[in-house]
Scaffold this active site. Structure first.
Site, PDB file in Angstrom:
ATOM      1  N   LYS A 206     -10.871  -2.657  12.343  1.00 42.12           N
ATOM      2  CA  LYS A 206      -9.462  -2.213  12.838  1.00 42.12           C
ATOM      3  C   LYS A 206      -9.650  -2.802  14.430  1.00 42.12           C
ATOM      4  CE  LYS A 206      -7.444   0.268   9.996  1.00 42.12           C
ATOM      5  NZ  LYS A 206      -6.331  -0.151   9.399  1.00 42.12           N
TER       6      LYS A 206
ATOM      7  N   ASP B 274       2.302  -1.805  -4.299  1.00 38.09           N
ATOM      8  CA  ASP B 274       0.806  -1.493  -4.225  1.00 38.09           C
ATOM      9  C   ASP B 274       0.039  -2.217  -5.236  1.00 38.09           C
ATOM     10  OD1 ASP B 274      -0.582   1.428  -3.101  1.00 38.09           O
ATOM     11  OD2 ASP B 274      -1.719   0.439  -4.492  1.00 38.09           O
ATOM     12  N   ILE B 275      -1.387  -2.205  -5.194  1.00 33.94           N
ATOM     13  CA  ILE B 275      -1.988  -2.909  -6.046  1.00 33.94           C
ATOM     14  C   ILE B 275      -1.953  -2.178  -7.715  1.00 33.94           C
ATOM     15  CG2 ILE B 275      -4.207  -1.875  -5.661  1.00 33.94           C
ATOM     16  CD1 ILE B 275      -5.594  -4.845  -5.957  1.00 33.94           C
TER      17      ILE B 275
ATOM     18  N   TYR C 175     -15.240  -0.011   9.021  1.00 38.63           N
ATOM     19  CA  TYR C 175     -13.582   0.414   8.941  1.00 38.63           C
ATOM     20  C   TYR C 175     -13.234   0.135  10.438  1.00 38.63           C
ATOM     21  CZ  TYR C 175      -9.557   3.297   8.956  1.00 38.63           C
ATOM     22  OH  TYR C 175      -8.256   3.620   9.254  1.00 38.63           O
TER      23      TYR C 175
ATOM     24  N   GLY D 214       0.816  -1.484  -0.053  1.00 40.46           N
ATOM     25  CA  GLY D 214       0.040   0.115   0.007  1.00 40.46           C
ATOM     26  C   GLY D 214       0.926   1.153   0.063  1.00 40.46           C
TER      27      GLY D 214
ATOM     28  N   GLY E 185      -0.051   5.027  -1.183  1.00 35.44           N
ATOM     29  CA  GLY E 185      -1.116   5.779  -0.485  1.00 35.44           C
ATOM     30  C   GLY E 185      -0.692   6.950   0.262  1.00 35.44           C
ATOM     31  N   GLN E 186      -1.591   7.744   1.121  1.00 33.64           N
ATOM     32  CA  GLN E 186      -1.069   8.686   1.945  1.00 33.64           C
ATOM     33  C   GLN E 186       0.107   8.451   2.738  1.00 33.64           C
ATOM     34  OE1 GLN E 186      -3.707  10.267   4.873  1.00 33.64           O
ATOM     35  NE2 GLN E 186      -3.057  12.390   4.845  1.00 33.64           N
TER      36      GLN E 186
ATOM     37  N   ILE F 143      -4.624  11.778  10.064  1.00 35.47           N
ATOM     38  CA  ILE F 143      -2.730  12.200   9.581  1.00 35.47           C
ATOM     39  C   ILE F 143      -3.045  13.102   8.379  1.00 35.47           C
ATOM     40  CG2 ILE F 143      -0.997  11.404   8.702  1.00 35.47           C
ATOM     41  CD1 ILE F 143      -1.738   9.881  11.509  1.00 35.47           C
TER      42      ILE F 143
ATOM     43  N   ASP G  44      -0.914  -7.683  -4.516  1.00 38.73           N
ATOM     44  CA  ASP G  44      -2.234  -7.437  -4.158  1.00 38.73           C
ATOM     45  C   ASP G  44      -2.189  -8.139  -2.952  1.00 38.73           C
ATOM     46  OD1 ASP G  44      -4.648  -7.865  -3.563  1.00 38.73           O
ATOM     47  OD2 ASP G  44      -5.580  -9.012  -5.592  1.00 38.73           O
TER      48      ASP G  44
HETATM   49  P1  NAD Z   1      -4.697   5.138   1.586  1.00 41.93           P
HETATM   50  O1  NAD Z   1      -6.090   4.904   1.165  1.00 41.93           O
HETATM   51  O2  NAD Z   1      -4.082   6.716   0.998  1.00 41.93           O
HETATM   52  O3  NAD Z   1      -3.676   4.166   0.779  1.00 41.93           O
HETATM   53  C1  NAD Z   1      -3.911   2.782   0.832  1.00 41.93           C
HETATM   54  C2  NAD Z   1      -3.188   2.273  -0.508  1.00 41.93           C
HETATM   55  O4  NAD Z   1      -3.311   0.914  -0.427  1.00 41.93           O
HETATM   56  C3  NAD Z   1      -3.578   2.684  -1.827  1.00 41.93           C
HETATM   57  O5  NAD Z   1      -2.167   3.172  -2.544  1.00 41.93           O
HETATM   58  C4  NAD Z   1      -3.974   1.529  -2.555  1.00 41.93           C
HETATM   59  O6  NAD Z   1      -3.717   1.401  -3.914  1.00 41.93           O
HETATM   60  C5  NAD Z   1      -3.498   0.591  -1.835  1.00 41.93           C
HETATM   61  N1  NAD Z   1      -4.272  -0.559  -1.822  1.00 41.93           N
HETATM   62  C6  NAD Z   1      -5.590  -0.930  -2.158  1.00 41.93           C
HETATM   63  N2  NAD Z   1      -6.022  -2.178  -2.226  1.00 41.93           N
HETATM   64  C7  NAD Z   1      -4.835  -2.791  -2.370  1.00 41.93           C
HETATM   65  C8  NAD Z   1      -4.360  -4.247  -2.458  1.00 41.93           C
HETATM   66  N3  NAD Z   1      -5.435  -5.104  -2.574  1.00 41.93           N
HETATM   67  N4  NAD Z   1      -3.181  -4.794  -2.486  1.00 41.93           N
HETATM   68  C9  NAD Z   1      -2.296  -3.833  -2.263  1.00 41.93           C
HETATM   69  N5  NAD Z   1      -2.449  -2.466  -2.376  1.00 41.93           N
HETATM   70  C10 NAD Z   1      -3.737  -1.879  -2.102  1.00 41.93           C
HETATM   71  O7  NAD Z   1      -4.539   5.072   2.894  1.00 41.93           O
HETATM   72  P2  NAD Z   1      -3.659   5.748   3.967  1.00 41.93           P
HETATM   73  O8  NAD Z   1      -4.386   6.843   4.574  1.00 41.93           O
HETATM   74  O9  NAD Z   1      -2.018   5.757   3.616  1.00 41.93           O
HETATM   75  O10 NAD Z   1      -3.769   4.742   5.369  1.00 41.93           O
HETATM   76  C11 NAD Z   1      -2.882   3.617   5.427  1.00 41.93           C
HETATM   77  C12 NAD Z   1      -3.106   2.819   6.682  1.00 41.93           C
HETATM   78  O11 NAD Z   1      -3.190   3.706   7.840  1.00 41.93           O
HETATM   79  C13 NAD Z   1      -4.589   2.093   6.485  1.00 41.93           C
HETATM   80  O12 NAD Z   1      -4.534   0.865   7.105  1.00 41.93           O
HETATM   81  C14 NAD Z   1      -5.465   3.140   7.398  1.00 41.93           C
HETATM   82  O13 NAD Z   1      -6.467   2.385   7.997  1.00 41.93           O
HETATM   83  C15 NAD Z   1      -4.569   3.567   8.478  1.00 41.93           C
HETATM   84  N6  NAD Z   1      -4.880   4.737   9.160  1.00 41.93           N
HETATM   85  C16 NAD Z   1      -4.800   5.977   8.281  1.00 41.93           C
HETATM   86  C17 NAD Z   1      -5.541   7.391   8.620  1.00 41.93           C
HETATM   87  C18 NAD Z   1      -5.116   8.580   7.899  1.00 41.93           C
HETATM   88  O14 NAD Z   1      -5.561   9.436   8.570  1.00 41.93           O
HETATM   89  N7  NAD Z   1      -4.747   8.465   6.749  1.00 41.93           N
HETATM   90  C19 NAD Z   1      -5.874   7.293  10.222  1.00 41.93           C
HETATM   91  C20 NAD Z   1      -5.751   6.072  10.722  1.00 41.93           C
HETATM   92  C21 NAD Z   1      -5.432   4.897  10.193  1.00 41.93           C
END
Ligand code: NAD
Length: 317
Positions: free
Chosen positions: A146, A34-35, A142, A8, A11-12, A172, A52
């Site tokens: 968790k 990433d996927i 969600y 992943g 992602g962010q 975040i 994946d």
């Molecule tokens: P995001 O949605 O920005 O990124 C998730 C990434 O996972 C994406 O790039 C997506 O393409 C990839 N993804 C989706 N399905 C996939 C798969 N089957 N295989 C491989 N990759 C796949 O999420 P984020 O904000 O970066 O969050 C990352 C983690 O932190 C998550 O577990 C989220 O629950 C946790 N989290 C985030 C926040 C926040 O504010 N961003 C707060 C609490 C917890």
């Protein structure tokens, strides 16, 4: 040196974590995956694989190919998107965790990082200074993934000795990457809109207080818990983690110090109900005492950094 796989990484959080881990451990030791190919910066910045997270074989092949011993699992479907696709959210969030925990149980990897969230709490949780151990009855799919994920992490640690470490991230905030469908996304969007339009319409009401954190602090916490001696990581479900708590009104007042003409309006949508079910502030004393966690960005410092960086990005507009 650990051999790291980030799942992943597009992602962010995953993208910024990838850059930091490459700084700390060297680019050759950190594989981003990433996927999809949506994050070209990550793809061009070092080793990148399509993995994946829902496919056990896909994760295992990558781990064996790159002799990985440490996995940071960041792939998930977040709170707001999860409410639109509850079964997909359950499947992605749980399948991916089980695959990685099982790979650790089977001896293919030694260490796992998996983030939980303040979404693991619910409306019956005490909302102010939420304790580490408390009532947890999440009402979003969600949040359910968790909370259940935390239970499984602790179970795999106790039963099988899996070295899994976890943090309950608050919302975040970063200027480099956009958020991916969560309820705290407004606190990133507001800075972009403040600079581009001088106006933001908030999808949360003005006095909705939520726990938040600047990205740099979140990344430091993640690396810090992973580097801590195993005996210091006493909680194997997930640690409360806290920095700042604020409302849309508070953040808009802070932005006005930099952009006096900025205006905010309020038009709450379905995310208001999600936000209302979460804590306002978090007691993170266990993380502070077990592995010396502390944060460095308050609302003022974070706002100055966000506005400075985004002004630079949008300077030709
Ligand atoms: P995001 O949605 O920005 O990124 C998730 C990434 O996972 C994406 O790039 C997506 O393409 C990839 N993804 C989706 N399905 C996939 C798969 N089957 N295989 C491989 N990759 C796949 O999420 P984020 O904000 O970066 O969050 C990352 C983690 O932190 C998550 O577990 C989220 O629950 C946790 N989290 C985030 C926040 C926040 O504010 N961003 C707060 C609490 C917890």
């Amino acid at each position: 040196m650990p051999r790291i796989l980030i799942i992943g990484a597009g992602g962010q959080i995953g993208s910024e974590l990838t850059y930091k881990l490459r700084e700390v451990y060297g680019s050759d030791n950190v594989v981003a995956s990433d996927i999809g190919y949506h994050n070209t910066e990550i793809i061009n910045s070092g080793i990148f694989e399509i993995v994946d997270a829902q496919d056990y074989a896909s994760v295992k092949v990558c781990i064996e190919k790159h002799k990985i011993d440490t996995v940071y699992l960041l792939a998930a479907m977040l709170s707001a998107t999860g409410e639109k696709y509850p079964i997909k959210a359950w499947d992605l969030n749980m399948d991916s965790l089980f695959h990685v925990l099982n790979l650790a149980k089977e001896g293919f990897i030694k260490q796992v990082f998996w983030p939980s969230s303040i979404a693991a709490f619910g409306p019956t949780t005490p909302t102010t200074n939420t304790p580490q151990h408390t009532i947890m009855e999440p009402t979003t799919v969600y949040g359910i993934t968790k909370q259940v994920g935390e239970r499984w992490c602790e179970y795999y640690h106790k039963k099988y000795g899996v070295d899994v470490r976890s943090i309950r991230y608050p919302g975040i905030i970063s200027w480099k990457t956009m958020p991916g469908g969560g309820t705290t996304d407004y606190a990133v969007e507001i800075y972009h809109k403040a600079i581009i339009d001088k106006h933001y319409e908030s999808f949360l009401s003005e006095n909705t207080e939520l726990p938040m954190m600047f990205m740099e602090d979140a990344i430091n916490a993640t690396i810090q818990i992973m580097q801590a001696p195993a005996d210091d990581v006493k909680i194997r479900s997930s640690y409360n983690l806290s920095a700042i708590s604020f409302t849309p009104k508070d953040i808009s007042e802070e932005i006005k110090k930099h952009i006096p003409e900025f205006q905010i309006t309020y038009n709450p949508d379905f995310r208001q109900e999600i936000a209302d079910s979460w804590p306002k502030s978090i007691d993170d004393s266990a993380a502070r005492s077990d592995w010396n966690w502390s944060y460095s960005f308050d609302l003022e410092k974070m706002t100055t950094e966000m506005i400075t960086q985004l002004r630079e990005r949008y300077r030709d507009l």
